[in-house]
Design an enzyme around this catalytic site. Structure first.
Site, PDB file in Angstrom:
ATOM      1  N   GLU A  33      36.535 -29.479  27.283  1.00  0.00           N
ATOM      2  CA  GLU A  33      36.758 -30.064  26.313  1.00  0.00           C
ATOM      3  C   GLU A  33      38.289 -30.126  25.754  1.00  0.00           C
ATOM      4  O   GLU A  33      38.580 -31.120  25.491  1.00  0.00           O
ATOM      5  CB  GLU A  33      36.007 -29.453  25.052  1.00  0.00           C
ATOM      6  N   ARG A  64      34.740 -41.916   3.268  1.00  0.00           N
ATOM      7  CA  ARG A  64      33.978 -40.876   2.983  1.00  0.00           C
ATOM      8  C   ARG A  64      32.217 -41.391   3.310  1.00  0.00           C
ATOM      9  O   ARG A  64      31.531 -40.329   3.292  1.00  0.00           O
ATOM     10  CB  ARG A  64      34.005 -40.145   1.744  1.00  0.00           C
ATOM     11  N   CYS A 104      30.444 -37.635   0.464  1.00  0.00           N
ATOM     12  CA  CYS A 104      30.047 -38.921   0.063  1.00  0.00           C
ATOM     13  C   CYS A 104      31.448 -38.951  -1.094  1.00  0.00           C
ATOM     14  O   CYS A 104      32.276 -38.112  -1.146  1.00  0.00           O
ATOM     15  CB  CYS A 104      28.825 -38.960  -1.072  1.00  0.00           C
ATOM     16  N   GLU A 141      42.329 -38.056  26.318  1.00  0.00           N
ATOM     17  CA  GLU A 141      42.031 -39.457  25.703  1.00  0.00           C
ATOM     18  C   GLU A 141      43.106 -39.834  24.838  1.00  0.00           C
ATOM     19  O   GLU A 141      43.103 -40.805  24.402  1.00  0.00           O
ATOM     20  CB  GLU A 141      40.473 -39.161  24.892  1.00  0.00           C
ATOM     21  N   ASN A 187      28.165 -35.398  -4.841  1.00  0.00           N
ATOM     22  CA  ASN A 187      28.927 -35.239  -3.270  1.00  0.00           C
ATOM     23  C   ASN A 187      28.706 -33.764  -3.126  1.00  0.00           C
ATOM     24  O   ASN A 187      29.014 -32.830  -3.908  1.00  0.00           O
ATOM     25  CB  ASN A 187      30.021 -35.638  -3.254  1.00  0.00           C
ATOM     26  N   GLY A 188      27.952 -33.494  -1.982  1.00  0.00           N
ATOM     27  CA  GLY A 188      27.651 -32.016  -1.874  1.00  0.00           C
ATOM     28  C   GLY A 188      25.978 -31.916  -1.263  1.00  0.00           C
ATOM     29  O   GLY A 188      25.410 -32.803  -0.954  1.00  0.00           O
ATOM     30  N   HIS A 225      39.207 -22.910  45.629  1.00  0.00           N
ATOM     31  CA  HIS A 225      38.400 -23.752  46.661  1.00  0.00           C
ATOM     32  C   HIS A 225      38.830 -25.263  46.589  1.00  0.00           C
ATOM     33  O   HIS A 225      37.980 -25.979  47.022  1.00  0.00           O
ATOM     34  CB  HIS A 225      36.837 -23.790  46.046  1.00  0.00           C
ATOM     35  N   LYS A 273      40.268 -33.814  25.572  1.00  0.00           N
ATOM     36  CA  LYS A 273      41.095 -34.153  24.124  1.00  0.00           C
ATOM     37  C   LYS A 273      42.421 -34.473  24.617  1.00  0.00           C
ATOM     38  O   LYS A 273      43.120 -35.511  24.095  1.00  0.00           O
ATOM     39  CB  LYS A 273      41.132 -33.022  23.102  1.00  0.00           C
ATOM     40  N   LYS A 299      34.433 -45.322  19.004  1.00  0.00           N
ATOM     41  CA  LYS A 299      33.943 -44.076  18.289  1.00  0.00           C
ATOM     42  C   LYS A 299      32.653 -44.028  18.581  1.00  0.00           C
ATOM     43  O   LYS A 299      32.023 -43.003  18.884  1.00  0.00           O
ATOM     44  CB  LYS A 299      34.222 -44.255  16.810  1.00  0.00           C
ATOM     45  N   TRP A 312      27.296 -40.854   2.031  1.00  0.00           N
ATOM     46  CA  TRP A 312      27.020 -40.351   3.591  1.00  0.00           C
ATOM     47  C   TRP A 312      26.047 -39.437   3.731  1.00  0.00           C
ATOM     48  O   TRP A 312      25.857 -38.369   2.868  1.00  0.00           O
ATOM     49  CB  TRP A 312      28.490 -39.826   3.807  1.00  0.00           C
TER      50      TRP A 312
HETATM   51  C1  F6R Z   1      35.525 -37.680  22.831  1.00  0.00           C
HETATM   52  C2  F6R Z   1      34.433 -38.122  22.255  1.00  0.00           C
HETATM   53  C3  F6R Z   1      33.466 -38.763  23.254  1.00  0.00           C
HETATM   54  C4  F6R Z   1      32.038 -38.713  22.517  1.00  0.00           C
HETATM   55  C5  F6R Z   1      30.960 -39.430  23.185  1.00  0.00           C
HETATM   56  C6  F6R Z   1      29.265 -39.080  22.672  1.00  0.00           C
HETATM   57  O1  F6R Z   1      36.412 -37.237  21.796  1.00  0.00           O
HETATM   58  O2  F6R Z   1      34.155 -38.476  20.970  1.00  0.00           O
HETATM   59  O3  F6R Z   1      33.472 -38.300  24.361  1.00  0.00           O
HETATM   60  O4  F6R Z   1      31.534 -37.518  22.322  1.00  0.00           O
HETATM   61  O5  F6R Z   1      31.030 -40.707  23.290  1.00  0.00           O
HETATM   62  O6  F6R Z   1      29.407 -39.852  21.622  1.00  0.00           O
HETATM   63  P1  F6R Z   1      28.398 -39.173  20.347  1.00  0.00           P
HETATM   64  O7  F6R Z   1      28.432 -37.690  20.208  1.00  0.00           O
HETATM   65  O8  F6R Z   1      28.287 -39.950  19.304  1.00  0.00           O
HETATM   66  O9  F6R Z   1      27.109 -39.212  21.250  1.00  0.00           O
END
Ligand code: F6R
Length: 596
Positions: free
Chosen positions: A469, A27, A2, A476, A97-98, A492, A473, A591, A71
């Site tokens: 993963e 935040r 927060c 993307e 906050n915490g 294979h 990363k 996001k 938050w």
């Molecule tokens: C990659 C990324 C996405 C999310 C995916 C699911 O860095 O952030 O692949 O992981 O869109 O999103 P959430 O976790 O919010 O369900």
């Protein structure tokens, strides 16, 4: 996570507090609130953005006050759960906050003494505790209250009986003090102060501060004065919002030790993971999308390894339309946002099939947490970078906690082994810090290989999803084409793609797959492709088979994915940075993906 701000000066507090608070909206923005001491204590709060609060505020007189942007961690976003919280007498207002770990115990005790609680937050117990100690001296009352509190906090408090004074304190949550002529400030982060002053004092854990227009006095929790010189900040406002980091993603990578620590707080000793129901299941199904799906896949190995329970992972978009067998596994849904349409659809499908559902989620009150029977929250704080980082490692932490609980409940994990694993779990923030301390070495490697058109990632067992993963990363944020394979699969088919221009990042840590990984690296060597090995510190063999090494600390194999992930995040970040990519907002991505 927060944001809090406080002001004691000679100007009107309201505008200064709101303006400063807006600098902390990164935040959290579930709800916001303000308290100004003028003609008595005036408190206003509401759900939603700061602008929403501002639109309904009357003009508040008074030159002392505090404000908060939330938050949510305990209690969903709502007006009643918004900060500041106020004591029974309406004299004291407090923003926090915490996480107050022993809030339930404090609340029960204070309720017995007649305190009336209005919200579901952990913070409210603190304001009533301060009230129970208050005899006209806010500083003394806050000090006495904090001696009874366990957990993390940055707080600001005011009393209508002491205009001109704001009391602050911190333990494991950030708090900085700003000093100007005839006024003092406190805030969760420097950007909130920069418009008014560039002179700041950084507070340390278990310290308190008393702000007045004439200055800020810092003391420890025992009341001993602390001598601290103000520092001059030279950052621009934009630099400051990112904490001096070039991108939010890098800032979030570096926040991971704290995010893991928060997620573990109060949960390891008795494995209190929201008292959920783990009885009566013969298997577990983990369901998610994207990065969260990689955590789900890692979760399959983690649950099998620690708890000995059969587990499988499935993409949410596939699970929704599959025809599951008759058995009813516990369905664990993982999501950072809690708003991903496919994951929500999967949660509904699981319920339709009569399964119990458990969410691992970072956003309190999000749709998934309302759909699922139970939720374990990761406490990573707000993640701004589109590429998930700290929310992924805290999902792994959530899975470790569940696996330990499940193993003990099922009798597949002995007490002694559980204690050993718990100790290692507690050491993860340190292991991650070790990787962060070597960020420059990883940056050099990323810059060396960052011109490649294609990069392969390979791993085995629990490090196979971690390779996936790492590749995601890289794809993307750097737009380099990256593929991840279970190392045994190369032969294979994919070997056909390897050339001396195709670097391979191989997770070859000291575990039961080490020898096999070495053979797989041999297959890559034979095609002339350069290999970056991710190896266990102290392994003298690995450097003989690879071109470069990234070292990770020695841990039980099941925990190694955490530091390995962080190394891969840094590799992707620096490759993308070298290529000049818009790291926090990669093309075509969002996001939160709320469409199917
Ligand atoms: C990659 C990324 C996405 C999310 C995916 C699911 O860095 O952030 O692949 O992981 O869109 O999103 P959430 O976790 O919010 O369900």
């Amino acid at each position: 996570m927060c944001g809090i701000v406080g002001y004691a000066g000679r100007r009107r507090a309201m505008g200064i507090l709101l303006d400063s608070l807006k600098r902390l909206e990164y935040r959290g923005y579930d709800s916001a609130g303000i308290a100004v001491v003028g003609n008595g204590l005036q408190v206003y709060k509401d759900k939603g953005f700061i602008a929403n609060l501002e639109a309904q505020l009357p003009s508040l007189e008074g030159t002392t006050g505090l404000a908060h942007t939330r938050w949510a961690t305990h209690g969903p976003p709502s007006k009643v759960n918004a900060h500041p919280h106020v004591d029974c007498a309406g004299r004291i207002a407090l923003a926090h906050n915490g996480i107050i770990e022993n809030f339930a115990e404090l609340r029960d005790r204070l309720k017995e003494k007649g305190h009336a609680f209005r919200s579901e937050t952990d913070t409210e117990s603190l304001v009533h505790l301060v009230e129970s100690h208050y005899e006209g001296d806010l500083e003394a009352a806050v000090r006495s209250a904090l001696r009874e509190v366990r957990g993390s906090y940055a707080i600001a408090a005011v009393s209508s009986e002491e205009p001109g004074i704001v009391v602050g304190a911190r333990n494991e949550s950030p708090l900085v003090v700003g000093v100007g002529p005839d006024e003092t400030f406190l805030a969760s982060d420097v950007p909130a102060l920069l418009k008014h002053t560039d002179k700041v004092l950084y507070m340390m854990d278990r310290e308190m501060v008393v702000l007045t227009p004439d200055g800020a006095v810092i003391k420890d929790l025992e009341g001993r004065p602390v001598d601290r010189e103000p520092q001059r900040i030279t950052w621009t406002l934009e630099d400051a919002e990112k904490g001096g980091f070039e991108h939010f993603m890098l800032k979030e990578i570096f926040e991971q030790p704290a995010a893991i620590h928060e997620t573990l707080l109060g949960r390891v000793a008795n494995l209190d993971v929201n008292g959920f129901f783990l009885d009566g299941f013969t298997s577990v199904k983990l369901v998610a999308c994207g990065t969260s799906y990689h955590a789900a896949l890692a979760g399959k190995y983690i649950l099998e390894e620690i708890a000995g329970v059969p587990a499988s992972a499935e993409l949410a978009s596939e699970y929704r339309y599959s025809h599951g067998p008759q058995e009813r596994p516990l369905v664990i849904l993982l999501s950072q946002s809690g708003e991903t349409a496919d994951t929500l659809g999967a949660a509904r499908e699981a319920k339709r099939r009569g399964c119990k559902t458990l969410a691992i989620c970072n956003v309190i009150g999000s749709s998934l947490t309302r759909e699922a029977d139970k939720t374990i929250y990761t406490r990573a704080g707000l993640e701004i970078g589109v590429a998930a980082t700290k929310t992924f490692v805290t999902q792994l932490v959530g899975l470790y906690l569940i696996a330990l609980r499940l193993g003990l409940d099922r009798g597949t994990l002995g007490d002694e082994e559980a204690d050993r694993l718990k100790d290692e779990l507690r050491s993860l923030p340190r292991a991650v810090q070790g990787i962060l301390n070597r960020a420059d070495d990883i940056r050099a490697l990323a810059e060396k290989y960052g011109d490649a058109r294609d990069i392969f990632y390979i791993g085995r067992h629990v490090n196979y999803p971690i390779a996936m993963e790492g590749a995601l990363k890289l794809k993307e944020i750097s737009y380099i084409h990256a593929e991840a394979y279970a190392a045994g699969e190369l032969k294979h088919g994919p070997l056909a793609l390897l050339t001396p221009q195709t670097p391979v990042l191989a997770v070859a840590v000291r575990d039961h797959t080490y020898e096999k990984m070495r053979s797989n690296i041999g297959e890559v060597n034979a095609r002339g492709s350069p290999v970056v090995g991710v190896g266990t510190e102290g392994d003298r063999e690995l450097p003989k088979f690879v071109d470069d090494v990234i070292w990770v600390p020695e841990l039980s194999p099941v925990f190694v994915p955490v530091p390995v992930t962080v190394a891969m995040q840094l590799f992707a970040y620096h490759a993308a940075r070298k290529r000049g990519c818009p790291i926090d907002k990669p093309r075509n991505l969002a996001k939160s993906v709320t469409v199917e």
